[in-house]
Design a protein around this motif. Structure first.
Motif, short mmCIF file in Angstrom:
data_model
loop_
_atom_site.label_atom_id
_atom_site.label_comp_id
_atom_site.label_asym_id
_atom_site.label_seq_id
_atom_site.Cartn_x
_atom_site.Cartn_y
_atom_site.Cartn_z
N LYS A 559 44.53 34.55 33.17
CA LYS A 559 45.11 34.95 34.45
C LYS A 559 44.32 36.17 34.91
O LYS A 559 44.20 37.15 34.17
N LEU A 560 43.75 36.10 36.12
CA LEU A 560 42.94 37.21 36.61
C LEU A 560 43.57 37.80 37.86
O LEU A 560 43.99 37.08 38.77
N ARG A 561 43.63 39.15 37.90
CA ARG A 561 44.05 39.85 39.12
C ARG A 561 42.75 40.26 39.78
O ARG A 561 41.91 40.92 39.13
N ILE A 562 42.53 39.84 41.04
CA ILE A 562 41.24 40.14 41.67
C ILE A 562 41.44 40.86 42.99
O ILE A 562 42.48 40.75 43.64
N ASP A 563 40.37 41.59 43.37
CA ASP A 563 40.37 42.26 44.67
C ASP A 563 39.22 41.70 45.48
O ASP A 563 38.07 41.72 45.05
N MET A 564 39.54 41.15 46.68
CA MET A 564 38.44 40.70 47.55
C MET A 564 38.71 41.18 48.98
O MET A 564 38.55 40.45 49.94
N GLY A 565 39.14 42.42 49.03
CA GLY A 565 39.59 42.96 50.31
C GLY A 565 41.09 42.91 50.32
O GLY A 565 41.76 43.81 50.82
N GLU A 566 41.66 41.91 49.77
CA GLU A 566 43.10 41.85 49.48
C GLU A 566 43.24 41.43 48.02
O GLU A 566 42.33 40.80 47.46
N GLU A 567 44.36 41.79 47.40
CA GLU A 567 44.54 41.45 45.98
C GLU A 567 45.16 40.08 45.82
O GLU A 567 46.02 39.69 46.63
N ARG A 568 44.73 39.37 44.81
CA ARG A 568 45.27 38.03 44.55
C ARG A 568 45.30 37.76 43.06
O ARG A 568 44.61 38.42 42.28
N VAL A 590 34.45 33.74 44.50
CA VAL A 590 35.72 32.99 44.50
C VAL A 590 35.81 32.10 45.74
O VAL A 590 35.49 32.54 46.86
N LEU A 591 36.22 30.86 45.51
CA LEU A 591 36.54 29.97 46.63
C LEU A 591 37.97 30.34 47.03
O LEU A 591 38.91 30.12 46.26
N CYS A 592 38.11 30.98 48.23
CA CYS A 592 39.42 31.59 48.49
C CYS A 592 40.31 30.78 49.41
O CYS A 592 41.47 31.13 49.61
N ASN A 593 39.80 29.68 50.00
CA ASN A 593 40.71 28.89 50.83
C ASN A 593 41.11 27.57 50.17
O ASN A 593 41.38 26.58 50.83
N ASN A 605 45.63 31.39 43.29
CA ASN A 605 45.33 31.44 44.73
C ASN A 605 43.83 31.51 44.96
O ASN A 605 43.32 32.41 45.63
N GLY A 606 43.10 30.58 44.38
CA GLY A 606 41.65 30.55 44.55
C GLY A 606 41.00 30.08 43.27
O GLY A 606 41.67 29.89 42.24
N MET A 607 39.67 29.87 43.35
CA MET A 607 38.97 29.37 42.16
C MET A 607 37.64 30.11 42.01
O MET A 607 36.89 30.22 42.99
N LEU A 608 37.39 30.63 40.80
CA LEU A 608 36.11 31.33 40.65
C LEU A 608 35.00 30.32 40.41
O LEU A 608 35.24 29.19 39.97
#
Ligand code: MSP
Length: 633
Positions: A559-568, A590-593, A605-608
């Motif tokens: 489980k990863l907590r990531i920051d890409m301008g917003e946290e997910r 990350v594929l974010c949509n 909520n996304g896929m690396l």
């Protein structure tokens, strides 16, 4: 060689399936064992598998099985392979065998009680692939010289074997016994290692880090370092310390290895033996490496050569012949299917195959299907007799000195000489007039007797072919053949019933494009084309990993907590290749949509993005630091 002979192969790691390299060493050991039995020596031949340590524990974890299950599976692949390659080992040892564990513990106890094992602090660079610590100066650009991977820096309390104490003794021993390690280039390599001060050997691993090993008999918080465990196999199989076998075979022990494991065998093992009060082995025989079309064999290059593929395609004896004829013992050799096929056609089908087939056809035709002896040899016949007997001596000499390719060259000289004898003596012309009857009998007998000697000489390498030739010569007791009977001309018995068989080695054609044994790694099929508009729908971003943790019950997921301008939060299947703590701070793509989905109860909520190779997954990285949240196109 004296009257007894003991040969060992390395015990192979069970983290990979057998390939041509393992087959080579084991077949060489088999050739030596068969030769030694032929020479009338009491022979013992051992091989097996090395099953403890980090490497195996990691491979088992990757395969999601217990180390024992994993070891059982791969060990069986080795055990089942050897009979298929006509390997006649007397024993197959596994380091997980109870009697081996007992022997390892008894040696550890002995050395510990003698004061040569002590407790101390260790820190250094550890390569899991090599299962050993490296000094900083041994690394190349900070990487392990063998695996080109970054070793881990480790600091821990451990037990050490006082190897340094035996450095001077070992140098002296090698100087006094110049063929202790052979060929000479490897002896020189060991001598040059020994020019530097020898460090004590760290021989334990704390159980907190590794449980898969033999527990130290004097501290059950630790297991033994794999090499201290593995090397001892060579005496376990002899029933050390009390066995009759140990008394008979240890003084004549010969190890066979490739150059990759020279240091443990040339340095650790003799010093361990010395500390345990056991005499050194007699010889360490070191060979070079098989490469494939000049490059190293490796799973990721997809060029690993499986011995059974070669055997199935070209036949076992041809395979054994090729391995021994092609490689100069001690040097590297490059495997090529094309050169293998060339040798089959010219040396096996043409030279040996034709000699047997022509001789048998003529013998059956002119001698009415039986061996007929005659006692009127000419000078030329005597020359052939002498050449055959000299070849036996030459081959013996080559086997004693591990120059297998030369032994085969010598046999092939005799084969070619005998082929020439046919051309010169022209039995078909002699057969035309009855007054040449005795001469014809003499010539045919000389051909058949040469075949008998050739058949004995190739037995260690091509046992199946020997059997076929003997059968054609009407020799029933194939097992009873020995070198003594090859040293004497005229042992082929009058009256033997001759028998013609099919060609020994049919010619083969090499078709490069047709299912090569060395398969190049193929590209996976490309998916159906998409439009630019489709591609535009994909939203890829740079993200920074803020936190990572395992998901209970899911071996592959993190489980990863990531920051890409917003946290997910995202869930990624990378747990077998990345430790959570090593990921924090890393930038990823990350594929974010992608539509959110639940994995093991956690919403993703996304896929690396990562590669998906045979050796595991690798995260997509950057050659310079990107901005968090940047789009990727
Ligand atoms: N487990 C240790 C040996 C312990 S012996 C007490 C080990 N195992 S291994 O599976 O890696 O086997 C190494 C050996 O396999 C080499 O020394 C050699 O005998 C054989 N070979 C593996 N690859 C090879 C080539 N490419 N070419 C020739 N032999 C090779 O090390």
């Amino acid at each position: 060689m004296g009257n007894a002979f003991y040969i060992t192969t390395p015990i192979y790691y069970v983290n990979a399936s057998p390939h041509i390299g393992h087959a080579y060493t084991t077949i060489i050991a088999d050739v030596l064992a068969r030769y030694s039995r032929l020479a009338g020596r009491q022979t013992f031949f051992s091989t097996g598998t090395d099953e403890h340590g980090d490497k195996i524990a990691e491979a088992a974890q990757k395969g999601q099985v217990t180390p024992q299950e994993y070891a059982d599976r791969i060990s069986n692949q080795f055990r089942e392979l050897w009979p298929k390659l006509a390997v006649t080992n007397d024993v197959f040892i596994r380091t997980t065998d109870a009697n081996h564990i007992e022997t390892v513990q008894s040696i550890l106890k002995k050395v510990y009680e003698a004061g040569d094992i002590y407790f101390g602090q260790y820190e250094g660079f550890y390569c899991v692939g090599c299962e050993r610590f490296y000094m900083e100066k041994e690394l190349i650009d900070g990487l392990c010289p063998d695996h080109q991977t970054k070793p881990e820096y480790r600091q821990e309390s451990n037990y050490f074997f006082r190897m340094s104490k035996y450095q001077d003794w070992l140098i002296g021993y090698i100087q006094d016994n110049p063929d202790f390690i052979r060929p000479e280039r490897y002896k020189n390599e060991v001598i040059s290692f020994l020019k530097e001060p020898l460090e004590d050997l760290c021989i334990s691993r704390p159980k907190t880090r590794l449980e898969w090993g033999v527990t130290l008999p004097f501290d059950d918080n630790y297991v033994t370092y794999v090499w201290f465990d593995a090397l001892i196999n060579y005496i376990t199989v002899l029933g050390y310390p009390d066995g009759e076998k140990f008394r008979t075979f240890w003084p004549v022990s010969q190890h066979l290895i490739a150059k990759d494991i020279l240091k443990p065998h040339g340095i650790y093992w003799p010093t361990m033996l010395k500390a345990a009060g056991i005499e050194p082995y007699q010889h360490l025989n070191v060979h070079g490496y098989w490469t494939v079309e000049q490059s190293k064999m490796s799973k990721s290059l997809g060029n690993v050569i499986k011995p059974l593929d070669l055997k199935d395609k070209y036949g076992l004896d041809a395979f054994r012949y090729y391995l021994l004829r092609e490689m100069v013992f001690g040097l590297d050799s490059s495997f090529s299917e094309e050169s293998f096929v060339q040798r089959i056609n010219s040396e096996l089908a043409n030279d040996l195959g034709n000699l047997v087939s022509r001789s048998m056809t003529m013998a059956l035709k002119y001698m009415e299907g039986k061996v007929v002896r005659s006692n009127a040899p000419s000078d030329k016949d005597r020359d052939l007799e002498r050449a055959a007997i000299a070849t036996v001596a030459e081959v013996e000499n080559c086997f004693e000195n591990m120059t297998f390719h030369k032994a085969l060259i010598a046999v092939w000289e005799l084969i070619n000489r005998t082929n020439k004898y046919i051309v010169e003596e022209e039995p078909w012309t002699l057969a035309k007039s009855p007054e040449n009857k005795v001469r014809l009998e003499t010539v045919i007998y000389h051909l058949l007797e040469s075949l008998r000697i050739i058949a004995i000489l190739i037995l260690p390498v091509m046992p199946g072919t020997t059997e076929k030739i003997m059968e054609q010569l009407g020799i029933k007791d194939v097992e009873g053949q020995d070198l003594n009977s090859a040293r004497k001309w005229g042992e082929l018995q009058e009256g033997n019933i001759l028998k013609k068989s099919d060609a020994l080695f049919p010619r083969v054609e090499f078709k490069k494009e047709e299912a090569p044994v060395v398969e190049k790694k193929k590209m996976k099929p490309v998916k159906p084309e998409i439009s630019y508009e489709d591609f535009e729908k994909i939203d890829l971003r740079v993200a920074e990993i803020l936190a990572a943790e395992n998901i209970p019950g899911a071996k592959k997921l993190l489980k990863l907590r990531i920051d890409m301008g917003e946290e997910r939060t995202i869930v990624a299947g990378i747990a077998q290749d990345y430790k959570p703590e090593a990921l924090v701070g890393k930038k990823i793509v990350v594929l974010c949509n992608l539509k959110p989905t639940k994995l093991m109860g956690v919403e993703s909520n996304g896929m690396l993005l990562a590669t998906d190779g045979v050796d595991g997954v690798t995260l997509l990285g950057f050659d310079r630091e990107p901005e968090t949240g940047a789009t990727v196109r």
